[in-house]
Design an enzyme around this catalytic site. Structure first.
Site, short mmCIF file in Angstrom:
data_model
loop_
_atom_site.label_atom_id
_atom_site.label_comp_id
_atom_site.label_asym_id
_atom_site.label_seq_id
_atom_site.Cartn_x
_atom_site.Cartn_y
_atom_site.Cartn_z
N GLY A 14 -0.97 28.50 16.29
CA GLY A 14 0.46 28.83 16.45
C GLY A 14 0.81 30.18 15.84
O GLY A 14 1.66 30.27 14.96
N SER A 15 0.15 31.25 16.34
CA SER A 15 0.31 32.54 15.65
C SER A 15 0.86 33.65 16.53
O SER A 15 0.59 34.82 16.28
CB SER A 15 -1.03 32.95 15.03
OG SER A 15 -2.08 32.84 15.97
N THR A 16 1.64 33.31 17.56
CA THR A 16 2.20 34.39 18.38
C THR A 16 3.48 34.97 17.78
O THR A 16 3.96 36.00 18.21
CB THR A 16 2.52 33.90 19.82
OG1 THR A 16 3.54 32.90 19.75
CG2 THR A 16 1.28 33.32 20.49
N GLY A 18 6.40 34.63 13.98
CA GLY A 18 6.73 34.01 12.70
C GLY A 18 5.62 34.11 11.65
O GLY A 18 4.90 35.11 11.55
N ILE A 19 5.49 33.05 10.85
CA ILE A 19 4.55 33.04 9.73
C ILE A 19 3.11 33.16 10.23
O ILE A 19 2.29 33.89 9.66
CB ILE A 19 4.75 31.75 8.89
CG1 ILE A 19 6.13 31.76 8.24
CG2 ILE A 19 3.65 31.60 7.85
CD1 ILE A 19 6.54 30.45 7.58
N GLY A 20 2.80 32.45 11.32
CA GLY A 20 1.43 32.49 11.86
C GLY A 20 1.03 33.90 12.26
O GLY A 20 -0.09 34.34 11.99
N SER A 141 5.29 22.78 3.65
CA SER A 141 6.67 23.24 3.47
C SER A 141 7.27 22.60 2.24
O SER A 141 6.82 21.54 1.79
CB SER A 141 7.46 22.82 4.71
OG SER A 141 8.85 22.82 4.44
N TYR A 154 10.18 15.67 10.02
CA TYR A 154 9.45 16.90 9.68
C TYR A 154 8.84 16.77 8.29
O TYR A 154 7.64 17.00 8.09
CB TYR A 154 10.41 18.08 9.75
CG TYR A 154 9.83 19.39 9.27
CD1 TYR A 154 8.78 20.00 9.96
CD2 TYR A 154 10.35 20.04 8.14
CE1 TYR A 154 8.27 21.22 9.52
CE2 TYR A 154 9.84 21.25 7.71
CZ TYR A 154 8.80 21.85 8.40
OH TYR A 154 8.28 23.05 7.97
N1 LIG Z 1 10.27 29.14 9.04
C1 LIG Z 1 10.39 28.59 7.86
O1 LIG Z 1 11.35 28.81 7.12
C2 LIG Z 1 9.29 27.68 7.33
C3 LIG Z 1 9.39 27.18 6.03
C4 LIG Z 1 8.36 26.38 5.53
C5 LIG Z 1 7.27 26.07 6.33
N2 LIG Z 1 7.21 26.55 7.60
C6 LIG Z 1 6.02 26.19 8.40
O2 LIG Z 1 5.35 27.38 8.78
C7 LIG Z 1 4.71 27.20 10.04
C8 LIG Z 1 5.15 28.29 11.00
O3 LIG Z 1 6.56 28.22 11.14
P1 LIG Z 1 7.37 29.39 11.90
O4 LIG Z 1 8.81 29.18 11.60
O5 LIG Z 1 6.74 30.69 11.63
O6 LIG Z 1 7.08 28.96 13.43
P2 LIG Z 1 7.70 29.52 14.79
O7 LIG Z 1 8.30 30.87 14.57
O8 LIG Z 1 8.52 28.44 15.40
O9 LIG Z 1 6.38 29.74 15.66
C9 LIG Z 1 5.69 28.66 16.17
C10 LIG Z 1 4.37 29.16 16.73
O10 LIG Z 1 3.62 28.04 17.18
C11 LIG Z 1 3.21 28.24 18.54
N3 LIG Z 1 3.15 26.91 19.13
C12 LIG Z 1 4.16 26.00 19.28
N4 LIG Z 1 3.69 24.86 19.81
C13 LIG Z 1 2.35 25.05 20.00
C14 LIG Z 1 1.29 24.23 20.49
N5 LIG Z 1 1.53 22.98 20.91
N6 LIG Z 1 0.03 24.73 20.52
C15 LIG Z 1 -0.23 26.00 20.09
N7 LIG Z 1 0.74 26.82 19.60
C16 LIG Z 1 2.00 26.35 19.58
C17 LIG Z 1 4.22 29.18 19.13
O11 LIG Z 1 3.60 29.95 20.13
P3 LIG Z 1 3.96 29.87 21.71
O12 LIG Z 1 5.46 29.68 21.81
O13 LIG Z 1 3.49 31.21 22.18
O14 LIG Z 1 3.19 28.72 22.25
C18 LIG Z 1 4.52 30.07 17.91
O15 LIG Z 1 3.56 31.09 17.80
C19 LIG Z 1 5.07 25.78 10.50
O16 LIG Z 1 4.04 24.89 10.15
C20 LIG Z 1 6.33 25.48 9.69
O17 LIG Z 1 6.50 24.10 9.49
C21 LIG Z 1 8.19 27.34 8.13
#
Ligand SMILES: NC(=O)c1ccc[n+]([C@@H]2O[C@H](COP(=O)([O-])OP(=O)(O)OC[C@H]3O[C@@H](n4cnc5c(N)ncnc54)[C@H](OP(=O)(O)O)[C@@H]3O)[C@@H](O)[C@H]2O)c1
Length: 264
Positions: A14-16, A18-20, A141, A154
């Site tokens: 999931g690295s396209t 955000g954090i990834g 998280s 979640y």
């Molecule tokens: N954001 C926060 O404040 C926060 C805080 C604490 C923890 N986290 C954790 O950090 C991690 C990343 O969060 P984020 O907010 O950076 O995420 P995000 O911006 O929602 O990005 C999600 C990523 O996952 C990919 N994705 C979604 N479903 C998928 C699937 N079934 N198979 C493969 N790729 C998939 C999406 O790519 P495509 O759309 O291109 O498929 C996108 O690159 C998560 O585990 C989240 O729980 C986030």
């Protein structure tokens, strides 16, 4: 400290964006060959291109695979048979009235947030053990330890992820492979930016808006601002390195002090 990951291949689920994406870019910056992942060739190809633009000479391979499914994990394995650093970043979240989350939704969260990581660990850990070196890092998280009433589904999956990390660290004992979790706090991603604008208005500079959001809605944060994705990535790069060889079975916080606890 000098971190050189030149000989390592890393997969970041999931690295396209955000954090990834920040993790993928930082690992590439440290010299690793990085596999970026998302569900479509368009999004993964574009993310790989953005890493190449940001990091001169970056070695990046895009792999489109839905890692919420066993077929997706198998497709990734076929495309990338050997991995030294596995970052289980994939995770979905959203607010829901807990009494209205049905069984299907619970299962979906479990598949995406927990089983995706378990499958990839099962896929890549044996090879890491055979080669006597490996790093597995899962992005959890603050919601894993402070369960939000509006995101119980979640939070539960993130608590489970901590248990997965601790358990597999034991399964890897003595092998040269470390398994850890990173507890990320409220982070400045695209989705969170929209959320901030919704709650405090979009009519002021970002820094002011986010600080008001944190004061009013996340008052426990000790840095009183959102965390930048690169700040999460820094810890992941360290954990991926030789330098972190004695850290395993742990849950390490990059939460801006949000979780009001001395441990973990
Ligand atoms: N954001 C926060 O404040 C926060 C805080 C604490 C923890 N986290 C954790 O950090 C991690 C990343 O969060 P984020 O907010 O950076 O995420 P995000 O911006 O929602 O990005 C999600 C990523 O996952 C990919 N994705 C979604 N479903 C998928 C699937 N079934 N198979 C493969 N790729 C998939 C999406 O790519 P495509 O759309 O291109 O498929 C996108 O690159 C998560 O585990 C989240 O729980 C986030």
């Amino acid at each position: 400290m000098h971190i050189d990951l030149n000989e390592r291949t890393a997969v970041v689920s999931g690295s396209t964006q955000g954090i990834g994406f920040a993790i993928a870019q930082a690992l590439a910056g440290a010299g690793a060959h990085v596999v970026v992942n998302g569900r479509s060739p368009g999004s993964t190809g574009a993310a790989a291109e953005r890493v190449r633009e940001a990091v001169a000479g970056a070695r990046v391979t895009p792999v489109a695979a839905d890692l919420a499914t066993a077929e997706g994990a198998a497709a990734l394995h076929e495309a990338v048979p050997e991995v030294d650093i596995l970052v289980n970043n994939l995770g979905i979240f959203g607010s829901r009235d807990p009494l209205e989350i049905d069984d299907d939704e619970w299962r979906r969260y479990f598949e995406v947030n927990v089983l995706s990581a378990v499958r990839l660990i099962r896929t890549y850990l044996p090879g890491m053990r055979d080669r006597s070196w490996g790093r597995v890092i899962s992005v959890a998280s603050d919601s894993a330890v402070v369960i939000p009433a509006e995101m119980i589904h979640y939070g539960v999956t993130k608590t489970a992820l901590l248990a997965v990390g601790r358990g597999f660290a034991k399964a890897a004992a003595g092998s040269g492979v470390t398994v850890n979790s990173v507890i990320a706090g409220p982070t400045h991603t695209g989705g969170v930016e929209d959320f901030v604008a919704e709650l405090v208005g979009a009519d002021r500079p970002w820094d002011e808006a986010q600080r008001q959001f944190m004061r009013e809605h996340r008052p426990l944060s000790l840095i009183e601002r959102l965390i930048e994705p690169s700040e999460i990535a820094n810890l992941v790069v360290y954990l991926s390195s030789e330098l972190a060889s004695a850290t395993t079975g742990g849950a390490l916080r990059v939460d801006g002090g949000y979780v009001d606890s001395i441990l973990p």
